[in-house]
Design a protein around this motif. Structure first.
Motif, PDB file in Angstrom:
ATOM      1  N   LYS A   9       0.841  -1.182   0.000  1.00 32.30           N
ATOM      2  CA  LYS A   9       0.000   0.000   0.000  1.00 32.30           C
ATOM      3  C   LYS A   9       0.880   1.237   0.000  1.00 32.30           C
ATOM      4  CE  LYS A   9      -3.799   2.135   2.506  1.00 32.30           C
ATOM      5  NZ  LYS A   9      -4.692   2.050   3.657  1.00 32.30           N
ATOM      6  N   ARG A  10       0.525   2.204  -0.799  1.00 37.72           N
ATOM      7  CA  ARG A  10       1.264   3.465  -0.873  1.00 37.72           C
ATOM      8  C   ARG A  10       0.639   4.452   0.095  1.00 37.72           C
ATOM      9  NH1 ARG A  10       4.414   4.914  -5.205  1.00 37.72           N
ATOM     10  NH2 ARG A  10       5.157   7.039  -5.058  1.00 37.72           N
ATOM     11  N   ILE A  11       1.478   5.136   0.858  1.00 28.46           N
ATOM     12  CA  ILE A  11       0.954   6.142   1.779  1.00 28.46           C
ATOM     13  C   ILE A  11       1.487   7.511   1.381  1.00 28.46           C
ATOM     14  CG2 ILE A  11       0.693   4.536   3.703  1.00 28.46           C
ATOM     15  CD1 ILE A  11       3.298   5.723   4.846  1.00 28.46           C
ATOM     16  N   GLU A  12       0.728   8.512   1.682  1.00 31.73           N
ATOM     17  CA  GLU A  12       1.122   9.888   1.396  1.00 31.73           C
ATOM     18  C   GLU A  12       1.752  10.485   2.651  1.00 31.73           C
ATOM     19  OE1 GLU A  12       0.843  11.472  -1.596  1.00 31.73           O
ATOM     20  OE2 GLU A  12       0.080   9.584  -2.420  1.00 31.73           O
ATOM     21  N   VAL A  13       2.896  11.118   2.494  1.00 35.80           N
ATOM     22  CA  VAL A  13       3.540  11.810   3.602  1.00 35.80           C
ATOM     23  C   VAL A  13       3.899  13.223   3.154  1.00 35.80           C
ATOM     24  CG1 VAL A  13       4.487   9.726   4.675  1.00 35.80           C
ATOM     25  CG2 VAL A  13       5.845  10.945   3.013  1.00 35.80           C
ATOM     26  N   SER A  14       3.929  14.126   4.123  1.00 39.62           N
ATOM     27  CA  SER A  14       4.307  15.503   3.807  1.00 39.62           C
ATOM     28  C   SER A  14       5.814  15.578   3.601  1.00 39.62           C
ATOM     29  CB  SER A  14       3.903  16.427   4.959  1.00 39.62           C
ATOM     30  OG  SER A  14       4.705  16.159   6.094  1.00 39.62           O
ATOM     31  N   THR A  15       6.263  16.695   3.071  1.00 41.45           N
ATOM     32  CA  THR A  15       7.696  16.899   2.875  1.00 41.45           C
ATOM     33  C   THR A  15       8.429  16.783   4.201  1.00 41.45           C
ATOM     34  OG1 THR A  15       7.258  18.350   0.995  1.00 41.45           O
ATOM     35  CG2 THR A  15       9.435  18.506   2.011  1.00 41.45           C
ATOM     36  N   GLY A  16       7.866  17.385   5.240  1.00 44.25           N
ATOM     37  CA  GLY A  16       8.490  17.332   6.555  1.00 44.25           C
ATOM     38  C   GLY A  16       8.603  15.920   7.100  1.00 44.25           C
ATOM     39  N   GLU A  17       7.546  15.140   6.922  1.00 48.86           N
ATOM     40  CA  GLU A  17       7.576  13.743   7.369  1.00 48.86           C
ATOM     41  C   GLU A  17       8.632  12.962   6.592  1.00 48.86           C
ATOM     42  OE1 GLU A  17       3.003  12.819   8.729  1.00 48.86           O
ATOM     43  OE2 GLU A  17       3.409  13.064   6.588  1.00 48.86           O
ATOM     44  N   TYR A  18       8.733  13.254   5.301  1.00 54.08           N
ATOM     45  CA  TYR A  18       9.711  12.574   4.449  1.00 54.08           C
ATOM     46  C   TYR A  18      11.133  12.887   4.906  1.00 54.08           C
ATOM     47  CZ  TYR A  18      11.811  10.853   0.118  1.00 54.08           C
ATOM     48  OH  TYR A  18      12.551  10.159  -0.797  1.00 54.08           O
ATOM     49  N   LYS A  20      12.064  13.796   7.905  1.00 54.93           N
ATOM     50  CA  LYS A  20      12.282  13.132   9.194  1.00 54.93           C
ATOM     51  C   LYS A  20      12.548  11.641   9.008  1.00 54.93           C
ATOM     52  CE  LYS A  20      10.323  12.393  13.756  1.00 54.93           C
ATOM     53  NZ  LYS A  20       9.223  12.636  14.666  1.00 54.93           N
ATOM     54  N   ILE A  21      11.782  10.983   8.160  1.00 56.64           N
ATOM     55  CA  ILE A  21      11.963   9.544   7.909  1.00 56.64           C
ATOM     56  C   ILE A  21      13.360   9.279   7.358  1.00 56.64           C
ATOM     57  CG2 ILE A  21      11.240   7.629   6.423  1.00 56.64           C
ATOM     58  CD1 ILE A  21       8.341   8.840   6.670  1.00 56.64           C
ATOM     59  N   LEU A  22      13.773  10.053   6.369  1.00 60.44           N
ATOM     60  CA  LEU A  22      15.099   9.847   5.783  1.00 60.44           C
ATOM     61  C   LEU A  22      16.202  10.157   6.777  1.00 60.44           C
ATOM     62  CD1 LEU A  22      14.670  11.261   2.177  1.00 60.44           C
ATOM     63  CD2 LEU A  22      14.831   8.883   2.883  1.00 60.44           C
ATOM     64  N   ARG A  23      16.031  11.239   7.551  1.00 52.96           N
ATOM     65  CA  ARG A  23      17.034  11.619   8.553  1.00 52.96           C
ATOM     66  C   ARG A  23      17.213  10.497   9.571  1.00 52.96           C
ATOM     67  NH1 ARG A  23      16.661  13.294  13.525  1.00 52.96           N
ATOM     68  NH2 ARG A  23      14.471  13.815  13.456  1.00 52.96           N
ATOM     69  N   ARG A  32      22.983  17.376  13.322  1.00 58.26           N
ATOM     70  CA  ARG A  32      23.934  16.893  12.314  1.00 58.26           C
ATOM     71  C   ARG A  32      23.435  17.186  10.902  1.00 58.26           C
ATOM     72  NH1 ARG A  32      28.223  16.920  10.052  1.00 58.26           N
ATOM     73  NH2 ARG A  32      28.971  15.054   9.012  1.00 58.26           N
ATOM     74  N   LEU A  33      22.148  16.996  10.663  1.00 56.94           N
ATOM     75  CA  LEU A  33      21.580  17.313   9.352  1.00 56.94           C
ATOM     76  C   LEU A  33      21.726  18.801   9.055  1.00 56.94           C
ATOM     77  CD1 LEU A  33      20.099  16.366   6.810  1.00 56.94           C
ATOM     78  CD2 LEU A  33      17.946  16.748   8.033  1.00 56.94           C
ATOM     79  N   LEU A  47       9.939  22.464   9.965  1.00 58.51           N
ATOM     80  CA  LEU A  47       9.743  21.820   8.663  1.00 58.51           C
ATOM     81  C   LEU A  47       9.303  20.373   8.860  1.00 58.51           C
ATOM     82  CD1 LEU A  47      10.113  21.673   5.540  1.00 58.51           C
ATOM     83  CD2 LEU A  47      12.423  20.895   5.998  1.00 58.51           C
ATOM     84  N   GLN A  48       9.984  19.661   9.758  1.00 56.82           N
ATOM     85  CA  GLN A  48       9.646  18.256  10.005  1.00 56.82           C
ATOM     86  C   GLN A  48       8.280  18.106  10.658  1.00 56.82           C
ATOM     87  OE1 GLN A  48      14.118  16.456  10.491  1.00 56.82           O
ATOM     88  NE2 GLN A  48      12.711  16.131  12.099  1.00 56.82           N
ATOM     89  N   LYS A  49       7.853  19.120  11.393  1.00 55.52           N
ATOM     90  CA  LYS A  49       6.537  19.072  12.040  1.00 55.52           C
ATOM     91  C   LYS A  49       5.445  19.610  11.117  1.00 55.52           C
ATOM     92  CE  LYS A  49       8.493  19.687  16.629  1.00 55.52           C
ATOM     93  NZ  LYS A  49       8.651  20.603  17.756  1.00 55.52           N
ATOM     94  N   SER A  50       5.849  20.020   9.902  1.00 56.93           N
ATOM     95  CA  SER A  50       4.929  20.599   8.903  1.00 56.93           C
ATOM     96  C   SER A  50       4.206  21.821   9.462  1.00 56.93           C
ATOM     97  CB  SER A  50       3.934  19.544   8.410  1.00 56.93           C
ATOM     98  OG  SER A  50       4.615  18.491   7.787  1.00 56.93           O
TER      99      SER A  50
END
Length: 57
Positions: A9-18, A20-23, A32-33, A47-50
């Motif tokens: 299943k594909r889920i939609e995430v905001s830029t901020g969530e994306y 955070k997930i990658l970080r 560090r980021l 940004l991560q909290k949108s």
């Protein structure tokens, strides 16, 4: 390295969530980021909290 199983299943995430997930996947702290990207930590946090509006300069 192509041993990944396609998601069911594909889920939609905001830029901020994306971000955070990658970080977190890379094991990086916000501090560090911020050091690596030159983006202030005070910008990364909302940004991560949108929260807030962001633009390019």
């Amino acid at each position: 390295m192509n041993n990944f199983i396609k998601a069911r299943k594909r889920i939609e995430v905001s830029t901020g969530e994306y971000v955070k997930i990658l970080r977190e996947f890379k094991g990086l702290s916000q501090k560090r980021l911020a050091e690596m990207t030159g983006i202030p930590q005070s910008t990364l946090s909302p940004l991560q909290k949108s929260v807030g509006k962001f633009g390019l300069q």
